[in-house]
Design an enzyme around this catalytic site. Structure first.
Site, PDB file in Angstrom:
ATOM      1  N   ARG A   6       6.929  -5.687   3.220  1.00  0.00           N
ATOM      2  CA  ARG A   6       5.615  -6.259   2.906  1.00  0.00           C
ATOM      3  C   ARG A   6       5.488  -6.244   1.391  1.00  0.00           C
ATOM      4  NH1 ARG A   6      -0.263  -4.628   5.254  1.00  0.00           N
ATOM      5  NH2 ARG A   6       0.221  -2.562   4.416  1.00  0.00           N
TER       6      ARG A   6
ATOM      7  N   ASP B 193      -8.280  -5.137   6.931  1.00  0.00           N
ATOM      8  CA  ASP B 193      -8.805  -6.099   5.957  1.00  0.00           C
ATOM      9  C   ASP B 193      -9.616  -7.192   6.644  1.00  0.00           C
ATOM     10  OD1 ASP B 193      -8.105  -5.177   3.371  1.00  0.00           O
ATOM     11  OD2 ASP B 193      -6.011  -5.608   3.819  1.00  0.00           O
TER      12      ASP B 193
ATOM     13  N   HIS C 272       0.810  -1.219   0.000  1.00  0.00           N
ATOM     14  CA  HIS C 272       0.000   0.000   0.000  1.00  0.00           C
ATOM     15  C   HIS C 272       0.845   1.271   0.000  1.00  0.00           C
ATOM     16  CE1 HIS C 272      -3.666  -2.244   0.551  1.00  0.00           C
ATOM     17  NE2 HIS C 272      -3.198  -2.821   1.646  1.00  0.00           N
TER      18      HIS C 272
ATOM     19  N   GLU D 281      -5.830 -12.078   7.253  1.00  0.00           N
ATOM     20  CA  GLU D 281      -6.660 -10.867   7.266  1.00  0.00           C
ATOM     21  C   GLU D 281      -7.925 -11.032   6.430  1.00  0.00           C
ATOM     22  OE1 GLU D 281      -4.344  -7.551   5.736  1.00  0.00           O
ATOM     23  OE2 GLU D 281      -3.452  -8.746   4.155  1.00  0.00           O
TER      24      GLU D 281
ATOM     25  N   ASP E  20      16.487 -10.819  -2.556  1.00  0.00           N
ATOM     26  CA  ASP E  20      17.755 -10.626  -3.275  1.00  0.00           C
ATOM     27  C   ASP E  20      18.325  -9.235  -2.997  1.00  0.00           C
ATOM     28  OD1 ASP E  20      17.675 -13.135  -4.366  1.00  0.00           O
ATOM     29  OD2 ASP E  20      16.989 -12.501  -6.347  1.00  0.00           O
TER      30      ASP E  20
END
Ligand code: 3PY
Ligand code: MG
Length: 265
Positions: free
Chosen positions: A71, A173, A46, A147, A85
């Protein structure tokens, strides 16, 4: 390999505190890291960051003592493998709903024979060390976000997956999925019951329970309730709250806006 102090503390059932980096600002992330958080979550779901700037964000966080966590926007191998990575020391994966999805997440984090991650830790090994290949399973943190109602229904199976270190609850959520609006100061009792159920499932599986909260008081309550991985607020929410408090305080009850001056002119 450089230790992941967050994973180490969680393994000892000790609490860790962090916040979300919604802004794509390495300087802000670096400043927050120096504030003493155990971890920072660079939010590609987000927030403003994306694969193009996440390396700079992770470099900023890793110049501090905070563990750099990302996230990802979804459970796709592309995002999970790329951020690892580039030096993420953990991934938080949104909307995990089934055991198969949780297993696929672990496969993206782990190399064969326990997974399908492709070799190429271009910055991960610079930050982690030359023994990245052998050390990464015990070092990288993998949290599944529970969620949704479906994730809740399957939570026991999800947290039992080997390689999933714990759950991270998104209360907004989860609220929406259970039929309630997001951003409630006090969560409906049905949502609280779901949160307690998820935390209990994590603990029963010997895994860590985590949650996003929006105040210090809420963080304390969650730690007291057994949550170990607690993210409080975000950079942009903290900036907005501090600005609103300052402006509101200086202007009394008047709206904190230039519109006031305009009305008075
Ligand atoms: C939610 O509340 O849904 C979250 O994902 C918090 O970060
Ligand atoms: Mg969410």
């Amino acid at each position: 390999m450089r230790p992941n102090l967050v994973k180490r503390r969680l393994a000892q059932d000790l609490p860790v505190l962090g916040t979300m980096c919604s802004l794509a600002s390495p300087l802000m992330a670096e400043s927050l890291g120096h504030a003493g958080y155990d971890f920072l979550i660079v939010d590609l779901q987000h927030g403003e960051s994306n694969l193009g700037n996440v390396a700079a964000m992770l470099q900023a966080v890793s110049s501090t003592a905070a563990s750099p966590i990302v996230r990802v926007p979804d459970a796709s191998p592309l995002h999970i493998q790329r951020v690892l990575d580039l030096g993420a020391y953990g991934v938080v994966v949104p909307m995990v709903e089934t055991r198969a999805q949780a297993e696929a997440v672990v496969h993206s984090v782990r190399y064969a024979p326990h997974g399908q991650r492709s070799w190429g830790p271009i910055r991960g090994a610079l930050y982690g060390g030359a023994d990245y290949f052998s050390g990464s399973p015990a070092t990288l943190l993998t949290l599944a976000m529970i969620e949704t109602a479906r994730g809740l229904a399957n939570v026991d199976e999800i947290v039992a997956v080997e390689g999933i270190d714990g759950c991270f609850i998104g209360p907004n959520d989860l609220s929406i999925s259970l039929g309630f609006p997001p951003e409630q100061l006090a969560l409906p009792s049905e949502v609280e019951a779901a949160i307690a159920r998820i935390a209990a499932a994590a603990r029963a599986a010997g895994k860590s329970a985590g949650i996003q909260v929006y105040s210090a008081a809420a963080a304390r309550l969650r730690f007291d309730a057994g949550f170990r991985f607690v993210s409080v607020q975000s950079d942009i929410r903290m900036a907005r709250a501090a600005a609103a408090e300052l402006v509101g305080g200086l202007r009394g009850s008047r709206p904190p806006s230039r519109a006031v001056e305009k009305e008075e002119e």
